[in-house]
Design an enzyme around this catalytic site. Sequence first.
Site, PDB file in Angstrom:
ATOM      1  CG  HIS A 136      -1.899  -1.061   1.329  1.00 14.67           C
ATOM      2  ND1 HIS A 136      -3.254  -0.826   1.207  1.00 14.67           N
ATOM      3  CD2 HIS A 136      -1.771  -2.394   1.540  1.00 14.67           C
ATOM      4  CE1 HIS A 136      -3.915  -1.969   1.335  1.00 14.67           C
ATOM      5  NE2 HIS A 136      -3.028  -2.938   1.534  1.00 14.67           N
ATOM      6  CE  LYS A 217      -6.053  -6.367  -3.715  1.00 16.53           C
ATOM      7  NZ  LYS A 217      -5.464  -5.551  -2.655  1.00 16.53           N
ATOM      8  CG  HIS A 320     -10.257  -2.921   5.659  1.00 17.33           C
ATOM      9  ND1 HIS A 320     -10.060  -2.949   4.299  1.00 17.33           N
ATOM     10  CD2 HIS A 320      -9.353  -3.781   6.196  1.00 17.33           C
ATOM     11  CE1 HIS A 320      -9.099  -3.807   4.022  1.00 17.33           C
ATOM     12  NE2 HIS A 320      -8.653  -4.321   5.150  1.00 17.33           N
ATOM     13  CG  ASP A 360      -2.031  -5.920   3.896  1.00 22.20           C
ATOM     14  OD1 ASP A 360      -2.234  -4.873   3.268  1.00 22.20           O
ATOM     15  OD2 ASP A 360      -2.949  -6.653   4.297  1.00 22.20           O
TER      16      ASP A 360
END
Length: 567
Positions: A136, A217, A320, A360
């Site tokens: 990310h 993605k 998230h 991640d």
Amino acid sequence: MAEISRQAYADMFGPTTGDKVRLADTDLWIEVENDLTIYGEEVKFGGGKVIRDGMGQGQMTAQDCVDLVLTNALIVDHWGIVKADIGVKDGRIFAVGKAGNPDIQPGVTIPIGAATEVIAAEGKIVTAGGIDTHIHWICPQQAEEALVSGVTTMIGGGTGPAAGTNATTCTPGPWYIARMLQAADTLPVNIGLLGKGNGSNPDALREQIAAGAIGLKIHEDWGSTPATINCSLSVAEEMDIQVALHSDTLNEAGFVEDTLAAIDGRTIHTFHTEGAGGGHAPDIITACAHPNILPSSTNPTLPYTVNTIDEHLDMLMVCHHLDPDIAEDVAFAESRIRRETIAAEDVLHDIGAFSLTSSDSQAMGRVGEVIIRTWQVAHRMKVQRGALAEESGDNDNFRAKRYVAKYTINPALTHGIAHEVGSVEAGKLADLVVWSPAFFGVKPATIVKGGMIACAPMGDINASIPTPQPVHYRPMFGSLGAARHATRLTFISQAADANRIPQQLNLQSAIAVVKGCRTVKKADMIHNGLQPNITVDAQTYEVRIDGELITSEPADVLPMAQRYFLF
């Protein structure tokens, strides 16, 4: 020939065939399989040593010798655990073999001349630079953190600390892709960008690949529906790029069977395939059984410890964009965190059913711990499961090859860059990580990027020698100025290359094109191609292979941990 003791030889030239080396403070031991340096003809630099004019150094000009040689290195790679010299020329690996002066020495495959620099790798381990495929791009400083851990290639997406990037690895649209390619031009690592694959209009996906993305993605936060999966894969087949998938945790658009039907036998890279990072609850883990699925893990669940479950809920809520005061958000988060599937994940890595590891970064994972955590899993599995059936001899060589492949050659194969990086082999970019065995996997001794030292631990700059404290990692000349552009790669698609995107954007770095993304299969994952008959109990979440329960105990103590970070 005169003889010296094995211990004296190891002290002088490093371990040789039959010698064993412990990896950091783990229970893993590797054994040297072969020595290419030729006894009695070894080269070594220093006062009174071999690499002197007319001795180990020949008379050739720069055209006929290497620019750099790493002497007497113990190479740990998917293809072997071998003692050899490594020659580098024009930023690429020239040969793995015997260095020296061919005028007076036999078997020389790496000529040393006046134009040759030396890195002394006696007693050191050398691996290929790591490849992290789950980035990310939340902040550019991740590149520096990854580099000092031994990662030299970063693949992912994002635009900075925006909500979309905090949650998903997507660089959306041609404008952002162009800006991120320009920004990445200054980073000291190789990069490849993933566009946003969540779209049902193929033109909206094609334009991202044409702009320079090397893959797409698909992320559930943007909607991982069968339609988007099919659309992305159709474009991928057309343009020879990879698709990465974070599937539908909530099973809103279908179950794992529906996702597999939408994939329809086409190659796809499934992220965090255990499921805590996201994916069909509770059985996304079963995807690893299929020949077209390239399954990876992210590192927050690796290895399984007594703290793994507790830390995940808060991480998930932040990453998230969930609200702890909303019951549905909490239920969503809790559905992803299952002790049983997490406990099975380490075992699936150990048997070669999971093929890749990744970070991640800042989105539940730690960008500087891909390599540490991969080897911690290897240690835990040896402790719990003993030697692998594939081992020959009293060593952990096969396990070491299996685990090093998870963050080197297999990610390279998955994303179509194995012709450029991913292993210590002739012709590839000289991204090499040098380790002292006691610090293996934790703190590199030297990071070579494109044939030049890019980063290394360095002592007090005002000291009379390089070693006095405080010692910490500092950027070296290979990561500065125009040298940075000459020693790194920006990966782009074939379509972007045809469109002359690097020229349009005035990119200064070397450019490499991805290829072969659509033909790679699970069977091509080196040492990690097992396709097990795997099931998950929908009520208990227990994981079984051929009816046998697959689980592991959580660790309460790990190697490669706190004792290495007290200084």
